[in-house]
Design a protein around this motif. Structure first.
Motif, PDB file in Angstrom:
ATOM      1  N   VAL A  35     -10.477   4.957 -21.367  1.00  0.00           N
ATOM      2  CA  VAL A  35     -10.923   5.088 -22.756  1.00  0.00           C
ATOM      3  C   VAL A  35     -12.443   5.158 -22.827  1.00  0.00           C
ATOM      4  CG1 VAL A  35     -10.945   3.960 -25.023  1.00  0.00           C
ATOM      5  CG2 VAL A  35      -8.851   3.969 -23.651  1.00  0.00           C
ATOM      6  N   LEU A  36     -13.115   4.313 -22.087  1.00  0.00           N
ATOM      7  CA  LEU A  36     -14.581   4.302 -22.115  1.00  0.00           C
ATOM      8  C   LEU A  36     -15.177   5.588 -21.554  1.00  0.00           C
ATOM      9  CD1 LEU A  36     -15.111   0.605 -21.034  1.00  0.00           C
ATOM     10  CD2 LEU A  36     -15.616   1.583 -23.290  1.00  0.00           C
ATOM     11  N   ASP A  54     -14.443  10.985 -24.507  1.00  0.00           N
ATOM     12  CA  ASP A  54     -15.211  11.247 -25.717  1.00  0.00           C
ATOM     13  C   ASP A  54     -14.323  11.408 -26.936  1.00  0.00           C
ATOM     14  OD1 ASP A  54     -17.981  11.639 -24.497  1.00  0.00           O
ATOM     15  OD2 ASP A  54     -16.725  12.973 -23.297  1.00  0.00           O
ATOM     16  N   TYR A 110      -9.704  11.238 -28.118  1.00  0.00           N
ATOM     17  CA  TYR A 110      -8.380  10.775 -27.695  1.00  0.00           C
ATOM     18  C   TYR A 110      -7.289  11.530 -28.430  1.00  0.00           C
ATOM     19  CZ  TYR A 110     -11.747   7.168 -26.740  1.00  0.00           C
ATOM     20  OH  TYR A 110     -12.882   6.518 -26.339  1.00  0.00           O
ATOM     21  N   CYS A 118     -12.980  -2.053 -25.519  1.00  0.00           N
ATOM     22  CA  CYS A 118     -13.474  -0.759 -26.015  1.00  0.00           C
ATOM     23  C   CYS A 118     -13.964  -0.812 -27.459  1.00  0.00           C
ATOM     24  CB  CYS A 118     -12.369   0.282 -25.895  1.00  0.00           C
ATOM     25  SG  CYS A 118     -11.839   0.541 -24.198  1.00  0.00           S
ATOM     26  N   GLU A 120     -17.869   0.027 -27.902  1.00  0.00           N
ATOM     27  CA  GLU A 120     -18.323   1.234 -27.212  1.00  0.00           C
ATOM     28  C   GLU A 120     -17.704   2.529 -27.720  1.00  0.00           C
ATOM     29  OE1 GLU A 120     -20.774   1.320 -24.915  1.00  0.00           O
ATOM     30  OE2 GLU A 120     -21.011  -0.814 -25.298  1.00  0.00           O
ATOM     31  N   THR A 121     -16.535   2.458 -28.370  1.00  0.00           N
ATOM     32  CA  THR A 121     -15.837   3.693 -28.747  1.00  0.00           C
ATOM     33  C   THR A 121     -15.814   3.939 -30.250  1.00  0.00           C
ATOM     34  OG1 THR A 121     -13.662   2.622 -28.821  1.00  0.00           O
ATOM     35  CG2 THR A 121     -14.381   3.559 -26.685  1.00  0.00           C
ATOM     36  N   ARG A 162     -15.396   7.515 -32.422  1.00  0.00           N
ATOM     37  CA  ARG A 162     -14.899   8.615 -31.594  1.00  0.00           C
ATOM     38  C   ARG A 162     -13.676   9.248 -32.273  1.00  0.00           C
ATOM     39  NH1 ARG A 162     -15.724   6.407 -25.432  1.00  0.00           N
ATOM     40  NH2 ARG A 162     -17.972   6.117 -25.646  1.00  0.00           N
ATOM     41  N   THR A 198      -6.272   1.932 -35.221  1.00  0.00           N
ATOM     42  CA  THR A 198      -7.402   2.863 -35.069  1.00  0.00           C
ATOM     43  C   THR A 198      -8.507   2.575 -36.077  1.00  0.00           C
ATOM     44  OG1 THR A 198      -6.235   4.534 -36.397  1.00  0.00           O
ATOM     45  CG2 THR A 198      -6.042   4.683 -33.976  1.00  0.00           C
ATOM     46  N   TRP A 258     -12.110   4.310 -34.916  1.00  0.00           N
ATOM     47  CA  TRP A 258     -11.958   5.695 -34.505  1.00  0.00           C
ATOM     48  C   TRP A 258     -11.752   6.539 -35.753  1.00  0.00           C
ATOM     49  CZ3 TRP A 258      -7.954   5.429 -29.914  1.00  0.00           C
ATOM     50  CH2 TRP A 258      -8.544   4.751 -28.834  1.00  0.00           C
TER      51      TRP A 258
END
Length: 151
Positions: free
Chosen positions: A49-50, A53, A55, A81, A84-85, A88, A111, A116
């Protein structure tokens, strides 16, 4: 090169067809600069996941909820995550034999917690996927790739 991670639980022929359509769309020649990496939900890791860019998530709807495999994936990656995500892009496709309301609610909750952003509403198929359903999966894969790639 950007990376699109497909995390899927594909236990049925219907989900296999949806997965193949989404993967085909993600790998379209119309979008460049994107590496498509696919992992079964039970083996996908926080590192996967990390390193990605964007998903694409695929799951059956079991008893009105996400599959245990996809829920396990989220349980494993959520905290490692979380920061950091954020922001995205992601897309999702779901297959069930009847109502997917609970699965959609769970997917949105998780999510949203990860922060996300959906590239489009999830593709939900009830019963056997037809040509139109598979085309929607292909478009979903292409949109997920286009969001991070070069058009």
């Amino acid at each position: 090169m950007k990376r699109l991670l497909i995390v899927h639980h594909t236990p049925s022929p219907a989900l296999q067809a949806m997965y193949e359509a989404a993967r085909s769309g993600a790998g379209t020649d119309e979008v460049g600069g994107v590496e498509v990496v696919s992992r079964p939900a039970l083996t996908a890791s926080a590192v996967d996941v990390l390193e990605a860019d964007a998903y694409l998530l695929g799951t059956p709807v079991n008893l009105g909820y996400l599959s245990g495999a996809l829920k396990h994936f989220f349980d494993q990656v959520y905290y490692p995550c979380l920061e950091e995500t954020a922001r995205r892009p992601f897309g999702a496709y779901l297959h069930g034999n009847d109502d997917a309301t609970g699965a959609l609610r769970a997917l949105e909750s998780i999510t949203t917690g990860l922060r996300w952003r959906a590239v489009r509403p999830p593709v939900v198929v009830t019963g056997e996927p037809d040509r139109s359903d598979l085309e929607r999966c292909r478009e979903l894969g292409a949109l997920a790739a286009a969001g991070i790639g070069e058009i």
